[in-house]
Design a protein around this motif. Structure first.
Motif, short mmCIF file in Angstrom:
data_model
loop_
_atom_site.label_atom_id
_atom_site.label_comp_id
_atom_site.label_asym_id
_atom_site.label_seq_id
_atom_site.Cartn_x
_atom_site.Cartn_y
_atom_site.Cartn_z
N LYS A 156 34.65 33.71 49.72
CA LYS A 156 35.82 32.84 49.65
C LYS A 156 37.05 33.59 49.17
CE LYS A 156 33.15 29.43 50.71
NZ LYS A 156 32.84 29.69 52.12
N GLU A 157 36.84 34.64 48.36
CA GLU A 157 37.96 35.40 47.79
C GLU A 157 37.81 36.87 48.16
OE1 GLU A 157 38.59 33.65 43.42
OE2 GLU A 157 36.46 33.86 43.91
N ILE A 176 39.75 39.21 48.31
CA ILE A 176 40.50 40.13 47.46
C ILE A 176 39.65 40.67 46.31
CG2 ILE A 176 41.50 38.26 46.07
CD1 ILE A 176 43.08 41.62 47.08
N MET A 177 38.65 39.92 45.87
CA MET A 177 37.78 40.39 44.79
C MET A 177 37.05 41.67 45.19
SD MET A 177 38.18 38.47 42.25
CE MET A 177 39.52 37.31 42.28
N TYR A 178 36.67 41.74 46.45
CA TYR A 178 35.93 42.91 46.94
C TYR A 178 36.87 44.10 47.13
CZ TYR A 178 32.48 39.34 47.29
OH TYR A 178 31.64 38.33 46.96
N LEU A 222 39.49 44.61 45.34
CA LEU A 222 39.76 45.04 43.96
C LEU A 222 38.70 46.03 43.48
CD1 LEU A 222 40.52 42.11 41.47
CD2 LEU A 222 41.99 44.03 42.05
N MET A 223 37.44 45.69 43.67
CA MET A 223 36.34 46.54 43.21
C MET A 223 36.33 47.86 43.97
SD MET A 223 32.97 44.23 42.72
CE MET A 223 33.16 43.11 44.10
#
Lengths: 371, 371
Positions: free
Chosen positions: B76-77, B79-81, B83-84
């Motif tokens: 769903k997000e 951008i979290m991946y 970021l990592m």
């Protein structure tokens, strides 16, 4: 612990830019950051607050945006401003002994590549996706705001409960007559206003409700809350300011906290007890840590049990409720907790530096001797 | 410039995770990263590609996600991946001589706090909000993909045009009979398919169109494109693979590029010329840098002028079109450009280190002498 720090520290606080510090109406994180920052300044630390430019603080303010992002309708990608804001803090990491982040995942990668240590308070919720980011940086020091919040296997430095400014909540020795139950919180399914209504209807009690209705919760509000509001048994007050909030909670006989999710802290419970009003709550998340069961309220296993506990809760000491908050959830308590974490992390780091230098010097002396 | 590097460099390439490298159908950035990375390996550099795990590369692959994020509907997000993924690269910054970012704003803050230099290719579009992030980090070295793309006042290290694998585009010495005009690109207002249709109708030419229709462009497609598709004069082929694309462009008499926005590069122009087909384009963005006006196509000031130039464009040398791409927009050209930038940045840094060390040593010798 003393309120004079044995060493003044240079501390950076990173608040989200979405809301100003302190927030005008609602904003749990920004309220905590505000109280923490001001008290750290009073204790003699050199604090820099990275927040929106319309924030009010005793610390040195570094504005990440002219004003709270939520007020600027021209902004389509608020995350761009949060990126710059967090970037700015870490660009200047050398200026600080410690950085305290309240922005969740956004500071983790940067925190792990600079020399200054960062401690992260977990204010937000965990999602499937952001959980993976927290796990990737699990060795960073984290602070949980309740033990119940420790759902992930992270490097927890401490649990530090949120603190409220108890002196800003007048004590109400007696509830209003005729008596009523209070509900305060966002009107979302997680906060359980639908259960508060069911409990009032089942027991015949009056119920006064206040809080905001977010856009995403409009349908829920219209279907499950609005049809029950009659202005007599069930009253809806909309969003309230601080004074109205204290009145609503303090005049109530009991506050209901019928959550349906794992609340990480639940400020409303502390605020209610500060005014003297006991809380009957559903046993999820932090509830059993915040309420002293049988003394300042009741921790229940079902919504039916919540209704059943009303007569017993009426007999609890309102004085004891207030004392409980003064002892466990004051700003003093909270800042003591954070200060101890900072001192430990900074102290460990200084010791490591001193130790490494000492080893290096010994080796050098030894090498010189051998020559 | 030689294709043997005078020194092999340790290079990290950061691709977005949204699409695999190289992309299956569309994905301009990932295609460029793929060609660049493989050619750098062939030239003897030690290259680590940070990309989705389903990528195919000659470099060492470090997977930021098991597969392209767009394929995983549970996310769903996204951008979290990202970021990592970006965080991981900079955590390991010390392993590289240089980091090359293709992810825009997401790497800027991290790039500015680690010692290893990062160079950023601008692939995306500028928005009101992301522009501010680029400006905050304007001293970082940027690479523009056309001179026209230099809309912001940043520290540009070079313009490096995108390169295509010319050998993968067969040369078509003659257009098909009966002749037609080609349009290839997303069906969005910026790419101007509506103008291609108007030009075909005005001149009586047949028009074959291909490309994808994004969800956001569905209304535009249905209102301004679909009503004109008759399968005779105006044909719509939908999304096409590489082979179909080469056929569509190579068999065309002329390719239309009737954009309504400042295209930063425009791969379609290079691909069309590679097959031998001249391009008539609207003079916006990079157009006048990619087309040799009057030799490989026409750069026009209006959509009417585009229609008027068709007879002249038919007379242009198809051989010359191909040669133009071989000389200016080949992978070799592109990698020569990037390699020169890397060598300059790494060289400058090594010189600075050597110079600082030399100064320090001289000072120390001088101090010892004085003792």
């Amino acid at each position: 612990m003393t309120s004079e720090p044995y060493t003044a520290m240079k501390i950076a606080q990173i608040a989200p830019l979405w809301e100003q510090v302190p927030p005008v109406t609602y904003g749990g994180t920004e309220l905590v950051v505000s109280r923490l920052t001001d008290e750290l300044v009073r204790r003699g630390h050199e604090v820099t607050l990275f927040a929106s430019g319309d924030s009010q603080t005793l610390a040195r303010l570094e504005a990440g945006s002219p004003r709270a992002l939520r007020l600027d309708t021209s902004i389509k990608e608020p995350i761009m401003y949060e990126l710059m804001h967090v970037g700015e803090v870490f660009q200047r990491a050398d200026e600080f002994d410690i950085i305290h982040s309240h922005v969740g995942v956004w500071s983790l990668a940067l925190a792990s590549v600079v020399a200054t240590p960062t401690v992260h308070t977990l204010h937000g919720i965990f999602t499937n996706d952001n959980t993976k980011v927290f796990r990737q940086y699990k060795t960073q020091p984290f602070i949980s705001i309740s033990d119940a919040q420790r759902l992930l296997n992270l490097n927890y430095a401490a649990t530090v409960y949120n603190g409220i400014s108890v002196e800003k909540f007048p004590f109400f020795a007696e509830p209003q007559d005729p008596p009523y139950l209070a509900f305060l919180g966002r009107f979302s399914p997680e906060k359980g206003p639908q259960h508060a209504i069911a409990i009032a209807k089942k027991t015949g009690w009056r119920l006064k409700m206040a809080g905001k209705v977010d856009v995403v919760d409009k349908k829920f509000f219209e279907e499950e809350v609005a049809p029950h509001i009659d202005g007599k048994q069930i009253e809806f007050l909309g969003e309230v300011n601080h004074g109205q909030k204290a009145e609503l909670l303090g005049n109530a006989a009991i506050t209901l906290f019928p959550i349906t999710w794992c609340e990480p802290f639940g400020l409303v419970m502390a605020e209610s007890m500060a005014t003297g009003t006991p809380v009957i709550a559903m046993n999820m998340g932090s509830v059993s840590e915040v309420i002293a069961n049988g003394e300042t309220g009741y921790v229940c296993q079902s919504y039916d049990e919540m209704a059943d506990m009303i007569p017993k809760a009426l007999k609890l000491s309102r004085q004891k409720c207030r004392e409980h908050v003064e002892t466990k959830f004051s700003v003093t308590q909270m800042v003591d907790g954070y200060e101890a974490v900072y001192e430990k992390i900074v102290g460990d780091r200084n010791f490591r530096h001193w130790f490494n230098a000492a080893i290096r010097n010994s080796l050098e002396s030894f090498t010189s001797l051998k020559r």
